[in-house]
Design an enzyme around this catalytic site. Structure first.
Site, PDB file in Angstrom:
ATOM      1  N   ARG A 288      10.689  -1.069  11.555  1.00  0.00           N
ATOM      2  CA  ARG A 288      11.290  -2.261  10.603  1.00  0.00           C
ATOM      3  C   ARG A 288      12.308  -1.414   9.787  1.00  0.00           C
ATOM      4  NH1 ARG A 288       5.898  -2.966  11.366  1.00  0.00           N
ATOM      5  NH2 ARG A 288       5.470  -1.522   9.582  1.00  0.00           N
TER       6      ARG A 288
ATOM      7  N   GLU B 142      -2.436  10.282   8.806  1.00  0.00           N
ATOM      8  CA  GLU B 142      -3.918  10.263   8.388  1.00  0.00           C
ATOM      9  C   GLU B 142      -4.893  10.859   9.595  1.00  0.00           C
ATOM     10  OE1 GLU B 142      -4.690   6.532   6.437  1.00  0.00           O
ATOM     11  OE2 GLU B 142      -6.432   7.390   5.916  1.00  0.00           O
TER      12      GLU B 142
HETATM   13  P1  AMP Z   1       3.908   6.729   5.675  1.00  0.00           P
HETATM   14  O1  AMP Z   1       4.113   7.568   6.611  1.00  0.00           O
HETATM   15  O2  AMP Z   1       2.321   6.700   5.227  1.00  0.00           O
HETATM   16  O3  AMP Z   1       4.775   6.315   4.243  1.00  0.00           O
HETATM   17  O4  AMP Z   1       3.880   5.376   6.321  1.00  0.00           O
HETATM   18  C1  AMP Z   1       5.036   4.597   6.471  1.00  0.00           C
HETATM   19  C2  AMP Z   1       5.272   3.808   7.606  1.00  0.00           C
HETATM   20  O5  AMP Z   1       4.537   3.008   8.164  1.00  0.00           O
HETATM   21  C3  AMP Z   1       6.472   2.850   7.312  1.00  0.00           C
HETATM   22  O6  AMP Z   1       7.448   2.805   8.349  1.00  0.00           O
HETATM   23  C4  AMP Z   1       5.565   1.516   7.358  1.00  0.00           C
HETATM   24  O7  AMP Z   1       6.347   0.835   8.278  1.00  0.00           O
HETATM   25  C5  AMP Z   1       4.273   1.694   8.048  1.00  0.00           C
HETATM   26  N1  AMP Z   1       3.180   1.289   7.060  1.00  0.00           N
HETATM   27  C6  AMP Z   1       2.331   1.988   6.445  1.00  0.00           C
HETATM   28  N2  AMP Z   1       1.461   1.526   5.796  1.00  0.00           N
HETATM   29  C7  AMP Z   1       1.881   0.154   5.845  1.00  0.00           C
HETATM   30  C8  AMP Z   1       1.017  -1.161   5.247  1.00  0.00           C
HETATM   31  N3  AMP Z   1       0.031  -1.002   4.584  1.00  0.00           N
HETATM   32  N4  AMP Z   1       1.750  -2.299   5.531  1.00  0.00           N
HETATM   33  C9  AMP Z   1       2.752  -2.240   6.475  1.00  0.00           C
HETATM   34  N5  AMP Z   1       3.455  -1.158   7.003  1.00  0.00           N
HETATM   35  C10 AMP Z   1       2.616  -0.047   6.765  1.00  0.00           C
END
Ligand code: AMP
Length: 177
Positions: free
Chosen positions: A64, A101
């Site tokens: 995205r 995670e």
């Molecule tokens: P992180 O590495 O945990 O910061 O996760 C970020 C990536 O995961 C981004 O590219 C988001 O598209 C996706 N993502 C994580 N959590 C969500 C959520 N609650 N809703 C939508 N996309 C998420």
């Protein structure tokens, strides 16, 4: 009363419970993408932090982040670079593993995508734990890019991703949860 741009955008983001797995409240941005006016508002809001700066490249994160990043690049009149999941880029790459995670993931950039000294910004749809953005920021720095900062359409503040990436430069986000 006319709603502010951010509250109009916030109202359009759809919460989907238990997707893609139980316990996750997924922020569905497709209603924003589908609305011409909201889409322009989102890109305007994300571009705002960088107006007046000399930006050479926007790096967008699979998948995205390609949408927001490429539109942002068009708005700022810069080039666009995709950061892709391992094995998807055809040319020579640099990559990094990062932890999720559960388990690990790998993300890559083309080795020659960024020229040393270019002014680069990172864009993605959402900052959660900051693991993904942190990995790509590391790759941008390894490539010799001069990081101007990161921008996200949504930030999930309760996951503290910002503290994980703040040492890479300013962090901007349009909608805060
Ligand atoms: P992180 O590495 O945990 O910061 O996760 C970020 C990536 O995961 C981004 O590219 C988001 O598209 C996706 N993502 C994580 N959590 C969500 C959520 N609650 N809703 C939508 N996309 C998420």
């Amino acid at each position: 009363m006319v709603e502010s741009p951010t509250s109009q955008l916030r109202s359009a983001v759809r919460d989907v419970a238990d997707f893609p797995q139980p316990g996750i409240l997924f922020k569905d941005i497709t209603p924003v993408l589908a609305d011409a006016r909201l889409l322009q508002m989102a890109i305007d809001g994300m571009a705002h932090a960088f107006y007046g700066q000399k930006v050479d490249k926007v790096v967008g994160i699979d998948a995205r982040g390609f949408i927001f990043g490429a539109m942002l690049a068009a708005r700022l009149h810069t080039g666009f670079i995709p950061a892709r999941k391992k094995g998807k880029l055809p040319w020579k790459t640099i990559g990094v593993d990062y932890s999720l995670e559960y388990g690990t993931n790998s993300i890559e950039l083309h080795l020659d995508a960024i020229e040393p000294g270019e002014n680069v910004i990172l864009a993605d749809d959402l900052l959660a734990t900051g693991g993904t953005a942190g990995a790509v920021l590391e790759l941008i720095e390894k490539s010799g890019g001069n990081l101007l900062g990161s921008v996200f359409f949504i930030e999930l503040g309760f996951l503290n991703g910002r503290s994980k990436i703040a040492h890479h430069g300013p962090v901007h986000s349009l909608l805060h949860y």
